[in-house]
Design a protein around this motif. Structure first.
Motif, PDB file in Angstrom:
ATOM      1  N   ALA A 114       0.835  -1.207   0.000  1.00 46.91           N
ATOM      2  CA  ALA A 114       0.000   0.000   0.000  1.00 46.91           C
ATOM      3  C   ALA A 114       0.868   1.254   0.000  1.00 46.91           C
ATOM      4  O   ALA A 114       0.602   2.222  -0.729  1.00 46.91           O
ATOM      5  CB  ALA A 114      -0.930  -0.006   1.217  1.00 46.91           C
ATOM      6  N   ALA A 118       1.196   3.734  -3.168  1.00 44.27           N
ATOM      7  CA  ALA A 118       0.741   5.108  -2.914  1.00 44.27           C
ATOM      8  C   ALA A 118       1.830   6.113  -3.299  1.00 44.27           C
ATOM      9  O   ALA A 118       1.560   7.104  -3.994  1.00 44.27           O
ATOM     10  CB  ALA A 118       0.359   5.274  -1.445  1.00 44.27           C
ATOM     11  N   ASN A 121       2.317   6.116  -7.123  1.00 42.94           N
ATOM     12  CA  ASN A 121       1.209   6.723  -7.850  1.00 42.94           C
ATOM     13  C   ASN A 121       1.091   8.224  -7.598  1.00 42.94           C
ATOM     14  O   ASN A 121       0.877   9.008  -8.526  1.00 42.94           O
ATOM     15  CB  ASN A 121      -0.102   6.033  -7.455  1.00 42.94           C
ATOM     16  CG  ASN A 121      -1.297   6.551  -8.229  1.00 42.94           C
ATOM     17  OD1 ASN A 121      -1.359   6.384  -9.442  1.00 42.94           O
ATOM     18  ND2 ASN A 121      -2.234   7.188  -7.534  1.00 42.94           N
ATOM     19  N   ASP A 122       1.266   8.627  -6.342  1.00 39.43           N
ATOM     20  CA  ASP A 122       1.009  10.017  -5.979  1.00 39.43           C
ATOM     21  C   ASP A 122       2.206  10.936  -6.212  1.00 39.43           C
ATOM     22  O   ASP A 122       2.032  12.132  -6.473  1.00 39.43           O
ATOM     23  CB  ASP A 122       0.595  10.107  -4.507  1.00 39.43           C
ATOM     24  CG  ASP A 122      -0.712   9.373  -4.237  1.00 39.43           C
ATOM     25  OD1 ASP A 122      -1.436   9.084  -5.208  1.00 39.43           O
ATOM     26  OD2 ASP A 122      -0.993   9.076  -3.061  1.00 39.43           O
TER      27      ASP A 122
END
Length: 232
Positions: A114, A118, A121-122
């Motif tokens: 996760a 995260a 992606n961010d």
């Protein structure tokens, strides 16, 4: 040469017995045996090269790691692809060494998917390890990054972040070390001199197991200064 032909040649060079077409089972098995023996000789020779080249460095690195652990430091490990698996294995070695050895605090930075996804992606994949070191890393901790090429941008960024925060940095690379060999942020660097990803990872596994064993020996014998001089 087409991509398909190149891939076929690469497979044939690794597994020549797959191209045997005469249907002779004994001949195929003989090729399998020869291929296995050749690979075993290759990795044995490569491990011996690494041992000879880095004997003193393994001792020095294990001594430095033992000193950090003795002072309350933790181990942070990271890598991409197959090296991420090795990084997790290394963290597990320290954290769960079995009943006969002392467990030590270690975190594999690729274990929490996760967090990895995260950050990727961010923000971007290049910071996936540096951001975690920025969040978890403390002065006195240890950062170990593994790469077969030594060129991974996210490892280089992680080492820079770790060095800035006062962590001991250890790089384990392959071939000629790539950009990792040029970095000023790696305190101890180990390079497996091979162009084969397979042999590099096999030798790297042996190398980090040696670091783990030597670190435990140092801590078990009363301190980093007591690490023996021969990592056999």
């Amino acid at each position: 040469m087409s991509t398909l032909d190149a891939d076929t040649d690469a497979v044939a060079s690794l597994y020549p017995f797959l191209s045997t077409s005469d249907g002779d089972v004994d001949a195929v098995l003989d090729e399998v045996r020869k291929s296995t023996e050749d690979k075993a000789r290759e990795i044995m020779g490569l491990r011996e090269q690494v041992k000879s080249r880095y004997r003193a460095e393994i001792v020095a690195c294990a001594s430095a790691m033992a000193a950090r652990f003795a002072a309350g430091g933790r181990l942070l490990t990271f890598g991409n692809g197959g090296s991420s698996t090795d990084a997790q294995d290394l963290a597990s070695l320290f954290l769960s060494p079995g009943r006969s050895a002392r467990p030590l605090p270690a975190i594999g930075l690729t274990s929490d998917i996760a967090v990895v996804t995260a950050l990727s992606n961010d923000i971007g994949f290049d910071v996936v390890f540096a951001r975690q070191i920025g969040a978890f890393g403390r002065r006195g901790d240890i950062a170990v990054g593994l790469s077969t090429s030594g060129n991974s941008a996210n490892l280089l960024g992680a080492f820079a972040e770790a060095a800035q925060r006062g962590l001991l940095t250890v790089g384990i690379a392959g071939d000629k070390g790539g950009r990792m060999a040029e970095s000023e942020h790696v305190d101890h660097l180990f390079v497996v001199p091979s162009a084969s990803v397979h042999r590099i990872q096999e030798a790297q596994t042996t190398l980090y197991h040696a670091l783990w064993e030597m670190t435990l020996m140092a801590l078990g014998s009363g301190g980093a200064a007591d690490v023996p001089g021969d990592p056999r």
